[in-house]
Design a protein around this motif. Structure first.
Motif, PDB file in Angstrom:
ATOM      1  N   ASP A 150       0.788  -1.236   0.000  1.00  0.00           N
ATOM      2  CA  ASP A 150       0.000   0.000   0.000  1.00  0.00           C
ATOM      3  C   ASP A 150       0.818   1.283   0.000  1.00  0.00           C
ATOM      4  N   VAL A 151       2.113   1.198   0.271  1.00  0.00           N
ATOM      5  CA  VAL A 151       2.914   2.418   0.375  1.00  0.00           C
ATOM      6  C   VAL A 151       3.387   2.874  -1.011  1.00  0.00           C
ATOM      7  N   ASP A 152       3.361   4.188  -1.223  1.00  0.00           N
ATOM      8  CA  ASP A 152       3.784   4.764  -2.501  1.00  0.00           C
ATOM      9  C   ASP A 152       4.886   5.776  -2.231  1.00  0.00           C
ATOM     10  N   PHE A 153       6.062   5.533  -2.789  1.00  0.00           N
ATOM     11  CA  PHE A 153       7.198   6.429  -2.610  1.00  0.00           C
ATOM     12  C   PHE A 153       7.396   7.363  -3.803  1.00  0.00           C
ATOM     13  N   GLY A 154       6.594   7.211  -4.837  1.00  0.00           N
ATOM     14  CA  GLY A 154       6.750   8.041  -6.021  1.00  0.00           C
ATOM     15  C   GLY A 154       7.865   7.572  -6.941  1.00  0.00           C
ATOM     16  N   VAL A 155       8.503   6.474  -6.566  1.00  0.00           N
ATOM     17  CA  VAL A 155       9.549   5.827  -7.374  1.00  0.00           C
ATOM     18  C   VAL A 155       9.324   4.323  -7.238  1.00  0.00           C
ATOM     19  N   PRO A 156       9.950   3.505  -8.075  1.00  0.00           N
ATOM     20  CA  PRO A 156       9.765   2.060  -7.928  1.00  0.00           C
ATOM     21  C   PRO A 156      10.144   1.577  -6.525  1.00  0.00           C
ATOM     22  N   PHE A 157       9.305   0.703  -5.976  1.00  0.00           N
ATOM     23  CA  PHE A 157       9.547   0.092  -4.673  1.00  0.00           C
ATOM     24  C   PHE A 157       9.709  -1.397  -4.894  1.00  0.00           C
ATOM     25  N   ILE A 158      10.893  -1.919  -4.538  1.00  0.00           N
ATOM     26  CA  ILE A 158      11.220  -3.313  -4.796  1.00  0.00           C
ATOM     27  C   ILE A 158      11.598  -4.000  -3.482  1.00  0.00           C
ATOM     28  N   PRO A 159      10.618  -4.599  -2.805  1.00  0.00           N
ATOM     29  CA  PRO A 159      10.932  -5.353  -1.588  1.00  0.00           C
ATOM     30  C   PRO A 159      11.365  -6.775  -1.939  1.00  0.00           C
ATOM     31  N   LEU A 160      12.108  -7.390  -1.025  1.00  0.00           N
ATOM     32  CA  LEU A 160      12.460  -8.790  -1.220  1.00  0.00           C
ATOM     33  C   LEU A 160      11.206  -9.643  -1.062  1.00  0.00           C
TER      34      LEU A 160
END
Length: 191
Positions: A150-160
């Motif tokens: 649900d979180v948006d950082f305004g850039v790609p978010f790549i969790p493991l």
């Protein structure tokens, strides 16, 4: 390495805690992931983070920036494996900033790395510090995404991996209503 295998590593090292926790976001939860207990074993940390390297190696950045305290060891190891520079932000009087002589150049490309993301508050504070220097955040990564995507950082978010974790506003927390003692395992100070 599968998501299940990573969670098993957290369980094996007592890093997946059950109880009633005050998260750095201010939310309450019945589960806490203490990555520091996994990161204390360099060989294990390297094997887990190598899985994340496979997901972010293609990104164009020169520096890994992590918010203290949880992200420091993770960010350093990620940077080491990718042969990049590693620095971190930390709070002074409640404000996230660079200290210890760390700085970024205008236009420098940065990957922000946090160990566990829930609401993304610390990560967003770190992003702001980076952007205030004129550097450019090209992406965010984490070992664990417990935001449910649900979180948006305004850039790609790549969790493991993404882990479903119950979180509650303090006034609506069923654990509080049951009288279960609240534990604050994180480093953020609340005033």
């Amino acid at each position: 390495m599968t998501d299940k295998e990573i969670i098993e590593i957290y369980k094996k090292h007592d890093a997946l805690l059950k109880g009633h926790f005050l998260l750095s976001s201010g939310l309450h939860s019945d589960m806490y992931l203490q990555s520091a207990l996994v990161m204390q074993y360099p060989v294990i940390a390297e094997s887990i983070i190598n899985e994340l390297v496979k997901k972010v190696y293609y990104m164009n950045f020169t520096t890994v920036v992590s918010p203290a305290i949880g992200g420091i060891r993770f960010g350093y190891e990620l940077a080491r494996l990718l042969k990049k520079r590693s620095v971190f932000t930390e709070r002074t009087n409640g404000q996230m900033s660079f200290r210890r002589g760390f700085s970024l150049q205008e236009g420098e490309s940065v990957l922000v790395a946090e160990d566990v993301v829930t609401t993304g508050k610390s990560t967003k504070e770190c992003i702001k510090v980076v952007e205030d220097t004129g550097a450019k955040v090209v992406g965010v990564t984490s070992l664990i995404d417990r935001s449910g995507g649900d979180v948006d950082f305004g850039v790609p978010f790549i969790p493991l991996i993404t882990v479903e974790v119950n979180t509650y506003e303090p006034g609506e927390c069923p654990l509080c209503k049951e009288g279960i003692p609240l534990t604050k395992p994180g480093s953020r100070e609340f005033v």
